[in-house]
Design an enzyme around this catalytic site. Structure first.
Site, PDB file in Angstrom:
ATOM      1  N   HIS A   1      15.174  28.717  34.070  1.00 27.74           N
ATOM      2  CA  HIS A   1      14.479  28.196  32.927  1.00 27.74           C
ATOM      3  C   HIS A   1      13.941  26.930  32.601  1.00 27.74           C
ATOM      4  O   HIS A   1      14.608  25.985  32.843  1.00 27.74           O
ATOM      5  CB  HIS A   1      15.187  28.714  31.763  1.00 27.74           C
ATOM      6  CG  HIS A   1      15.948  29.995  31.945  1.00 27.74           C
ATOM      7  ND1 HIS A   1      15.297  31.132  30.961  1.00 27.74           N
ATOM      8  CD2 HIS A   1      16.841  30.458  32.479  1.00 27.74           C
ATOM      9  CE1 HIS A   1      16.001  32.282  31.302  1.00 27.74           C
ATOM     10  NE2 HIS A   1      16.992  31.709  32.395  1.00 27.74           N
TER      11      HIS A   1
ATOM     12  N   GLU B   1      20.641  37.978  33.595  1.00 30.24           N
ATOM     13  CA  GLU B   1      20.279  39.258  33.350  1.00 30.24           C
ATOM     14  C   GLU B   1      19.476  39.713  34.455  1.00 30.24           C
ATOM     15  O   GLU B   1      19.244  41.011  34.727  1.00 30.24           O
ATOM     16  CB  GLU B   1      19.419  39.480  32.197  1.00 30.24           C
ATOM     17  CG  GLU B   1      20.477  39.184  30.965  1.00 30.24           C
ATOM     18  CD  GLU B   1      20.409  39.813  29.485  1.00 30.24           C
ATOM     19  OE1 GLU B   1      19.080  40.153  29.284  1.00 30.24           O
ATOM     20  OE2 GLU B   1      21.009  40.165  28.817  1.00 30.24           O
ATOM     21  N   VAL B   2      18.700  38.966  35.118  1.00 26.35           N
ATOM     22  CA  VAL B   2      17.636  39.427  36.128  1.00 26.35           C
ATOM     23  C   VAL B   2      18.043  38.800  37.547  1.00 26.35           C
ATOM     24  O   VAL B   2      18.506  37.700  37.738  1.00 26.35           O
ATOM     25  CB  VAL B   2      16.113  38.976  35.832  1.00 26.35           C
ATOM     26  CG1 VAL B   2      15.143  39.108  36.772  1.00 26.35           C
ATOM     27  CG2 VAL B   2      15.945  39.163  34.530  1.00 26.35           C
TER      28      VAL B   2
ATOM     29  N   ASN C   1      21.125  30.382  34.893  1.00 26.01           N
ATOM     30  CA  ASN C   1      22.100  31.196  34.532  1.00 26.01           C
ATOM     31  C   ASN C   1      22.705  31.807  36.009  1.00 26.01           C
ATOM     32  O   ASN C   1      21.776  32.538  36.684  1.00 26.01           O
ATOM     33  CB  ASN C   1      21.944  32.284  33.589  1.00 26.01           C
ATOM     34  CG  ASN C   1      21.966  31.713  32.322  1.00 26.01           C
ATOM     35  OD1 ASN C   1      22.523  30.893  31.765  1.00 26.01           O
ATOM     36  ND2 ASN C   1      20.847  32.084  31.629  1.00 26.01           N
TER      37      ASN C   1
ATOM     38  N   ASP D   1       8.064  32.888  29.733  1.00 21.87           N
ATOM     39  CA  ASP D   1       9.127  34.020  29.369  1.00 21.87           C
ATOM     40  C   ASP D   1       8.686  34.853  28.355  1.00 21.87           C
ATOM     41  O   ASP D   1       7.915  34.406  27.339  1.00 21.87           O
ATOM     42  CB  ASP D   1      10.415  33.295  28.889  1.00 21.87           C
ATOM     43  CG  ASP D   1      11.761  34.123  29.073  1.00 21.87           C
ATOM     44  OD1 ASP D   1      12.535  34.091  29.678  1.00 21.87           O
ATOM     45  OD2 ASP D   1      11.887  35.074  28.090  1.00 21.87           O
ATOM     46  N   ILE D   2       9.259  36.356  28.451  1.00 23.98           N
ATOM     47  CA  ILE D   2       8.611  37.266  27.562  1.00 23.98           C
ATOM     48  C   ILE D   2       9.288  36.981  26.120  1.00 23.98           C
ATOM     49  O   ILE D   2       8.779  37.446  24.897  1.00 23.98           O
ATOM     50  CB  ILE D   2       8.783  38.570  28.109  1.00 23.98           C
ATOM     51  CG1 ILE D   2       7.888  39.539  27.710  1.00 23.98           C
ATOM     52  CG2 ILE D   2      10.233  39.045  28.089  1.00 23.98           C
ATOM     53  CD1 ILE D   2       7.881  40.924  28.270  1.00 23.98           C
TER      54      ILE D   2
ATOM     55  N   HIS E   1      16.233  32.358  39.379  1.00 24.56           N
ATOM     56  CA  HIS E   1      15.249  31.770  38.377  1.00 24.56           C
ATOM     57  C   HIS E   1      15.593  30.502  37.710  1.00 24.56           C
ATOM     58  O   HIS E   1      16.873  30.492  37.367  1.00 24.56           O
ATOM     59  CB  HIS E   1      14.583  32.621  37.340  1.00 24.56           C
ATOM     60  CG  HIS E   1      15.474  33.460  36.506  1.00 24.56           C
ATOM     61  ND1 HIS E   1      16.430  34.569  37.093  1.00 24.56           N
ATOM     62  CD2 HIS E   1      16.173  33.382  35.291  1.00 24.56           C
ATOM     63  CE1 HIS E   1      17.082  34.958  36.167  1.00 24.56           C
ATOM     64  NE2 HIS E   1      16.976  34.392  35.226  1.00 24.56           N
TER      65      HIS E   1
HETATM   66  P1  5GP Z   1      18.744  35.280  32.508  1.00 24.20           P
HETATM   67  O1  5GP Z   1      19.545  35.723  31.374  1.00 24.20           O
HETATM   68  O2  5GP Z   1      18.672  36.181  33.759  1.00 24.20           O
HETATM   69  O3  5GP Z   1      18.778  33.926  32.792  1.00 24.20           O
HETATM   70  O4  5GP Z   1      17.271  35.147  32.101  1.00 24.20           O
HETATM   71  C1  5GP Z   1      16.197  36.281  32.131  1.00 24.20           C
HETATM   72  C2  5GP Z   1      15.194  36.057  31.349  1.00 24.20           C
HETATM   73  O5  5GP Z   1      13.929  36.759  31.608  1.00 24.20           O
HETATM   74  C3  5GP Z   1      15.294  36.230  29.893  1.00 24.20           C
HETATM   75  O6  5GP Z   1      14.777  35.018  29.284  1.00 24.20           O
HETATM   76  C4  5GP Z   1      14.092  37.204  29.560  1.00 24.20           C
HETATM   77  O7  5GP Z   1      13.671  36.835  28.380  1.00 24.20           O
HETATM   78  C5  5GP Z   1      13.180  37.199  30.817  1.00 24.20           C
HETATM   79  N1  5GP Z   1      12.498  38.383  31.048  1.00 24.20           N
HETATM   80  C6  5GP Z   1      13.059  39.613  31.230  1.00 24.20           C
HETATM   81  N2  5GP Z   1      12.194  40.639  31.382  1.00 24.20           N
HETATM   82  C7  5GP Z   1      10.901  39.735  31.527  1.00 24.20           C
HETATM   83  C8  5GP Z   1       9.605  40.245  31.784  1.00 24.20           C
HETATM   84  O8  5GP Z   1       9.445  41.464  32.175  1.00 24.20           O
HETATM   85  N3  5GP Z   1       8.614  39.345  31.975  1.00 24.20           N
HETATM   86  C9  5GP Z   1       9.066  38.066  31.541  1.00 24.20           C
HETATM   87  N4  5GP Z   1       7.688  37.162  31.494  1.00 24.20           N
HETATM   88  N5  5GP Z   1       9.904  37.610  31.196  1.00 24.20           N
HETATM   89  C10 5GP Z   1      11.309  38.598  31.184  1.00 24.20           C
END
Ligand code: 5GP
Length: 128
Positions: free
Chosen positions: A112, A105-106, A97, A39-40, A110
């Site tokens: 975590h 958010e994405v 999530n 994760d970034i 996925h």
């Molecule tokens: P969500 O909130 O959708 O469950 O988690 C999205 C995750 O994707 C976040 O923890 C965020 O830090 C990670 N993320 C967003 N953009 C990028 C990216 O460009 N590269 C990587 N490696 N992680 C990302």
């Protein structure tokens, strides 16, 4: 910005770009079913994202539409990543999530994978 986790898959989402290799990521595992990368913005000493190779928006979408082979292959990959990262002892946490209330958010499904230290309580709800 949280997403609904439902509707049309957007092939321009950031994880689709990572899958295609259009943008870089720190990959830790890949097989026929899944890709795992760091994760970034890590929330734990180890914070890896595991994504299926297929185009699914969310857990709801994945469990409704993916084949049994894709689902089995994906979750086996999650277990393999945790094992390869030597997280089985003393343990790890897996979290997904789905949708707005969870803060997804994405819009590519996925999980975590967190580890590398004590992870604290299971859930924090802001405003309570
Ligand atoms: P969500 O909130 O959708 O469950 O988690 C999205 C995750 O994707 C976040 O923890 C965020 O830090 C990670 N993320 C967003 N953009 C990028 C990216 O460009 N590269 C990587 N490696 N992680 C990302």
């Amino acid at each position: 910005m949280p997403v609904k986790g439902l509707g049309e898959y957007d092939p321009q989402n950031v994880f689709a770009k990572i899958l295609r290799g259009d943008i870089p990521s720190k990959r830790v595992y890949e097989d026929e079913w899944a890709l795992a990368f760091q994760d970034i913005n890590p929330q734990a000493p180890i914070h890896v994202l595991v994504i299926p190779k297929g185009a699914y928006i969310s857990l709801a979408d994945f469990t409704a539409k993916a084949t049994d082979a894709e689902i089995a292959g994906f979750y086996r990959a999650v277990g393999k990543v945790a094992k390869e990262l030597e997280l089985e002892d003393p343990g790890y946490r897996v979290l997904t999530n789905m949708g707005v209330h969870a803060g997804q958010e994405v819009p590519h499904f996925h999980v975590h994978l967190f580890g590398g230290g004590y992870l604290g309580p299971m859930l924090q709800i802001s405003g309570r």
